[in-house]
Design an enzyme around this catalytic site. Sequence first.
Site, PDB file in Angstrom:
ATOM      1  N   HIS A  79       0.846  -1.190   0.000  1.00 40.56           N
ATOM      2  CA  HIS A  79       0.000   0.000   0.000  1.00 40.56           C
ATOM      3  C   HIS A  79       0.880   1.238   0.000  1.00 40.56           C
ATOM      4  O   HIS A  79       1.792   1.341   0.816  1.00 40.56           O
ATOM      5  CB  HIS A  79      -0.875  -0.016   1.262  1.00 40.56           C
ATOM      6  CG  HIS A  79      -1.955   0.996   1.193  1.00 40.56           C
ATOM      7  ND1 HIS A  79      -1.751   2.292   1.573  1.00 40.56           N
ATOM      8  CD2 HIS A  79      -3.220   0.913   0.753  1.00 40.56           C
ATOM      9  CE1 HIS A  79      -2.872   2.960   1.363  1.00 40.56           C
ATOM     10  NE2 HIS A  79      -3.773   2.154   0.865  1.00 40.56           N
ATOM     11  N   TYR A 206      -7.956  10.519   4.839  1.00 41.41           N
ATOM     12  CA  TYR A 206      -8.102  11.287   6.069  1.00 41.41           C
ATOM     13  C   TYR A 206      -9.050  12.447   5.777  1.00 41.41           C
ATOM     14  O   TYR A 206      -8.699  13.342   5.001  1.00 41.41           O
ATOM     15  CB  TYR A 206      -6.746  11.835   6.533  1.00 41.41           C
ATOM     16  CG  TYR A 206      -5.753  10.747   6.882  1.00 41.41           C
ATOM     17  CD1 TYR A 206      -5.872  10.015   8.063  1.00 41.41           C
ATOM     18  CD2 TYR A 206      -4.685  10.447   6.024  1.00 41.41           C
ATOM     19  CE1 TYR A 206      -4.970   9.009   8.381  1.00 41.41           C
ATOM     20  CE2 TYR A 206      -3.772   9.443   6.339  1.00 41.41           C
ATOM     21  CZ  TYR A 206      -3.928   8.731   7.520  1.00 41.41           C
ATOM     22  OH  TYR A 206      -3.029   7.741   7.831  1.00 41.41           O
ATOM     23  N   PRO A 298      -3.733   5.532  17.443  1.00 40.63           N
ATOM     24  CA  PRO A 298      -3.620   4.822  16.157  1.00 40.63           C
ATOM     25  C   PRO A 298      -3.549   5.761  14.952  1.00 40.63           C
ATOM     26  O   PRO A 298      -3.519   5.297  13.827  1.00 40.63           O
ATOM     27  CB  PRO A 298      -4.901   3.971  16.078  1.00 40.63           C
ATOM     28  CG  PRO A 298      -5.605   4.137  17.368  1.00 40.63           C
ATOM     29  CD  PRO A 298      -5.041   5.340  18.058  1.00 40.63           C
ATOM     30  N   LYS A 302       1.354   3.355  14.281  1.00 41.04           N
ATOM     31  CA  LYS A 302       2.694   3.045  14.782  1.00 41.04           C
ATOM     32  C   LYS A 302       2.718   1.947  15.841  1.00 41.04           C
ATOM     33  O   LYS A 302       3.764   1.343  16.083  1.00 41.04           O
ATOM     34  CB  LYS A 302       3.332   4.307  15.408  1.00 41.04           C
ATOM     35  CG  LYS A 302       3.507   5.458  14.447  1.00 41.04           C
ATOM     36  CD  LYS A 302       4.524   5.138  13.388  1.00 41.04           C
ATOM     37  CE  LYS A 302       4.730   6.270  12.426  1.00 41.04           C
ATOM     38  NZ  LYS A 302       5.122   5.837  11.091  1.00 41.04           N
ATOM     39  N   TYR A 393       5.875   8.559   7.880  1.00 40.01           N
ATOM     40  CA  TYR A 393       4.619   7.821   7.764  1.00 40.01           C
ATOM     41  C   TYR A 393       4.860   6.314   7.680  1.00 40.01           C
ATOM     42  O   TYR A 393       4.174   5.527   8.308  1.00 40.01           O
ATOM     43  CB  TYR A 393       3.876   8.327   6.524  1.00 40.01           C
ATOM     44  CG  TYR A 393       2.444   7.897   6.413  1.00 40.01           C
ATOM     45  CD1 TYR A 393       1.507   8.258   7.382  1.00 40.01           C
ATOM     46  CD2 TYR A 393       2.004   7.158   5.318  1.00 40.01           C
ATOM     47  CE1 TYR A 393       0.183   7.879   7.267  1.00 40.01           C
ATOM     48  CE2 TYR A 393       0.678   6.785   5.191  1.00 40.01           C
ATOM     49  CZ  TYR A 393      -0.223   7.148   6.171  1.00 40.01           C
ATOM     50  OH  TYR A 393      -1.535   6.765   6.055  1.00 40.01           O
TER      51      TYR A 393
HETATM   52  P1  RFL Z   1      -1.597  -6.108  22.741  1.00 39.41           P
HETATM   53  O1  RFL Z   1      -1.905  -6.443  21.317  1.00 39.41           O
HETATM   54  O2  RFL Z   1      -2.558  -5.262  23.485  1.00 39.41           O
HETATM   55  O3  RFL Z   1      -1.347  -7.477  23.505  1.00 39.41           O
HETATM   56  C1  RFL Z   1      -1.197  -7.522  24.903  1.00 39.41           C
HETATM   57  C2  RFL Z   1      -1.705  -8.877  25.375  1.00 39.41           C
HETATM   58  O4  RFL Z   1      -1.499  -8.993  26.789  1.00 39.41           O
HETATM   59  C3  RFL Z   1      -2.632  -9.606  27.373  1.00 39.41           C
HETATM   60  N1  RFL Z   1      -2.680  -9.241  28.807  1.00 39.41           N
HETATM   61  C4  RFL Z   1      -2.363 -10.095  29.800  1.00 39.41           C
HETATM   62  N2  RFL Z   1      -1.981 -11.386  29.781  1.00 39.41           N
HETATM   63  C5  RFL Z   1      -1.735 -11.974  30.993  1.00 39.41           C
HETATM   64  N3  RFL Z   1      -1.885 -11.334  32.196  1.00 39.41           N
HETATM   65  C6  RFL Z   1      -2.258 -10.032  32.246  1.00 39.41           C
HETATM   66  N4  RFL Z   1      -2.386  -9.411  33.417  1.00 39.41           N
HETATM   67  C7  RFL Z   1      -2.519  -9.359  31.009  1.00 39.41           C
HETATM   68  N5  RFL Z   1      -2.909  -8.107  30.679  1.00 39.41           N
HETATM   69  C8  RFL Z   1      -2.990  -8.047  29.353  1.00 39.41           C
HETATM   70  C9  RFL Z   1      -3.805  -9.055  26.562  1.00 39.41           C
HETATM   71  O5  RFL Z   1      -4.942  -9.880  26.647  1.00 39.41           O
HETATM   72  C10 RFL Z   1      -3.206  -9.029  25.153  1.00 39.41           C
HETATM   73  O6  RFL Z   1      -3.445 -10.236  24.469  1.00 39.41           O
HETATM   74  O7  RFL Z   1      -0.183  -5.371  22.884  1.00 39.41           O
HETATM   75  P2  RFL Z   1       1.158  -5.450  21.956  1.00 39.41           P
HETATM   76  O8  RFL Z   1       1.550  -6.864  21.741  1.00 39.41           O
HETATM   77  O9  RFL Z   1       2.083  -4.507  22.565  1.00 39.41           O
HETATM   78  O10 RFL Z   1       0.694  -4.918  20.517  1.00 39.41           O
HETATM   79  C11 RFL Z   1       0.303  -3.569  20.351  1.00 39.41           C
HETATM   80  C12 RFL Z   1      -0.738  -3.471  19.239  1.00 39.41           C
HETATM   81  O11 RFL Z   1      -1.798  -4.386  19.479  1.00 39.41           O
HETATM   82  C13 RFL Z   1      -1.303  -2.040  19.156  1.00 39.41           C
HETATM   83  O12 RFL Z   1      -0.265  -1.092  19.293  1.00 39.41           O
HETATM   84  C14 RFL Z   1      -1.982  -1.787  17.797  1.00 39.41           C
HETATM   85  O13 RFL Z   1      -3.093  -2.603  17.628  1.00 39.41           O
HETATM   86  C15 RFL Z   1      -2.363  -0.324  17.686  1.00 39.41           C
HETATM   87  N6  RFL Z   1      -3.107  -0.068  16.451  1.00 39.41           N
HETATM   88  C16 RFL Z   1      -2.453   0.037  15.263  1.00 39.41           C
HETATM   89  N7  RFL Z   1      -1.095  -0.096  15.200  1.00 39.41           N
HETATM   90  C17 RFL Z   1      -0.437  -0.068  14.016  1.00 39.41           C
HETATM   91  O14 RFL Z   1       0.803  -0.189  13.978  1.00 39.41           O
HETATM   92  N8  RFL Z   1      -1.123   0.099  12.824  1.00 39.41           N
HETATM   93  C18 RFL Z   1      -2.493   0.264  12.788  1.00 39.41           C
HETATM   94  O15 RFL Z   1      -3.068   0.393  11.702  1.00 39.41           O
HETATM   95  C19 RFL Z   1      -3.206   0.243  14.047  1.00 39.41           C
HETATM   96  N9  RFL Z   1      -4.563   0.340  14.089  1.00 39.41           N
HETATM   97  C20 RFL Z   1      -4.511   0.023  16.510  1.00 39.41           C
HETATM   98  C21 RFL Z   1      -5.213   0.233  15.290  1.00 39.41           C
HETATM   99  C22 RFL Z   1      -5.207  -0.066  17.717  1.00 39.41           C
HETATM  100  C23 RFL Z   1      -6.584   0.043  17.739  1.00 39.41           C
HETATM  101  N10 RFL Z   1      -7.231  -0.022  19.002  1.00 39.41           N
HETATM  102  C24 RFL Z   1      -8.212  -0.991  19.319  1.00 39.41           C
HETATM  103  C25 RFL Z   1      -6.682   0.744  20.084  1.00 39.41           C
HETATM  104  C26 RFL Z   1      -6.589   0.322  15.320  1.00 39.41           C
HETATM  105  C27 RFL Z   1      -7.293   0.244  16.541  1.00 39.41           C
HETATM  106  C28 RFL Z   1      -8.785   0.384  16.523  1.00 39.41           C
END
Ligand code: RFL
Length: 396
Positions: A79, A206, A298, A302, A393
């Site tokens: 993309h 956007y 988000p 990043k 970006y």
């Molecule tokens: P995660 O994915 O939140 O995983 C953490 C895991 O830890 C578990 N956990 C526990 N397990 C045991 N004991 C406990 N006490 C615990 N507490 C928590 C949780 O259940 C979970 O499974 O963190 P990680 O691995 O650091 O990954 C981060 C990413 O998930 C996050 O930064 C992204 O999803 C953010 N984000 C985006 N990032 C991008 O780089 N590109 C994107 O296009 C993008 N779009 C988004 C996004 C985040 C979004 N939301 C929901 C905030 C779009 C959305 C809508």
Amino acid sequence: MPEPANISDSAVLVLGAGPAGLVLANLLCAAGVECVVLERRSRAHVQQRARAGFLSPRSVALLRAHGLDHGLARQGKTHDRCEFRSAAGRLELCYSELGTGDVHTVYPQQLLVTDLIAELERRGGQIRFDTEVSAIGDLDGPRPWVRVRAANGREQRCTARYVAGCDGARGIARGALPVRPAIRDHGITWLALLARAPSNTDSVVYGVHAAGFAGQMPRTPDVTRYYLQCDPRTDVDEWDAQRIWDELDRRLDADRYGPPTRGPIFERSLVRLRSEILDPIQYGRLFLAGDAATSISPSAAKGANLAIAEAGILAQALGAAVRTGDDSALASYSEQCLPLIRQAQEFSHWMIELLHPPAPDDPEAAYQRVLRRARLHSLTTSAHHRHHFAENYVGI
Ligand code: RFL
């Protein structure tokens, strides 16, 4: 209260099975470092949790280099363009022709997580789902421990040489550090939506609108993510499909550029834009990675990319410490990661200020609107600015 029984002792305990924890565990496993992943949710839950989609070239290269890109190589879509729609018109940026010439790869996070779990199990790694970490201790000593609560409510203990806190922004690891995060609450809330319908354009769009931000991002050929800035006090149930499509049409200027393709909206959630940075991101034998180390809005995609980059850096440092006893890379883990985090936060913050109108009761609203126009004007008129934008970006 008697101490619960010890159920495992390993080189590394990884808290959380998100992108950070799963990339880290896969890399450790491949390097012959014994680790156990503890995840509070069920396997089905983590494999269905739709979040990010845009992977940076650095993330893709790391996944490829470690044999973690099977699904991504098959189904990921490159993309390379985004556009800003505002009262001043449309500004399209083809970032493969700007900056470093790099592109994103779109691959939904839940598919990546599913691939990483399968690969970890294939490599003989251990993941305990439905296992919540409720306490962490002895981080200063040679054998830190965590207390876990299994689905049946039984408390047990696990020990290890090192603990990796990859348990996200609301996990437990962050609270074990004796530092408080630097926080910015942007006072902005998004309604995050997934629609079962193709995007009507190849671009990320956007919508920079006076009524609030609207975003449109392709996910798969038949799923599109949309965002609508909304009142922070809103209730998701107030947003029926008609209201959502009307608002998307308005803010994405459907009269000029065509309406987004309709389809069933199968996910609605609220995302509050809040940024948090910890410094350092390690203490004793605990090391944070991903959202546990920094919460980032988000708006510039990043979060998942930082998680993957930090997991790569941490895997190398832990591998050296466990295999050869050389903990110099672990000692400088924070210094290696924090420049990436700061740069991502700065760019994300710039995007937030560009995309969102000031709150109506902000006494400096008029001034903020001037800055917003200036930012878009600069992107439109300055090639240097467009190169700089593109580099940031797709960067990390
Ligand atoms: P995660 O994915 O939140 O995983 C953490 C895991 O830890 C578990 N956990 C526990 N397990 C045991 N004991 C406990 N006490 C615990 N507490 C928590 C949780 O259940 C979970 O499974 O963190 P990680 O691995 O650091 O990954 C981060 C990413 O998930 C996050 O930064 C992204 O999803 C953010 N984000 C985006 N990032 C991008 O780089 N590109 C994107 O296009 C993008 N779009 C988004 C996004 C985040 C979004 N939301 C929901 C905030 C779009 C959305 C809508």
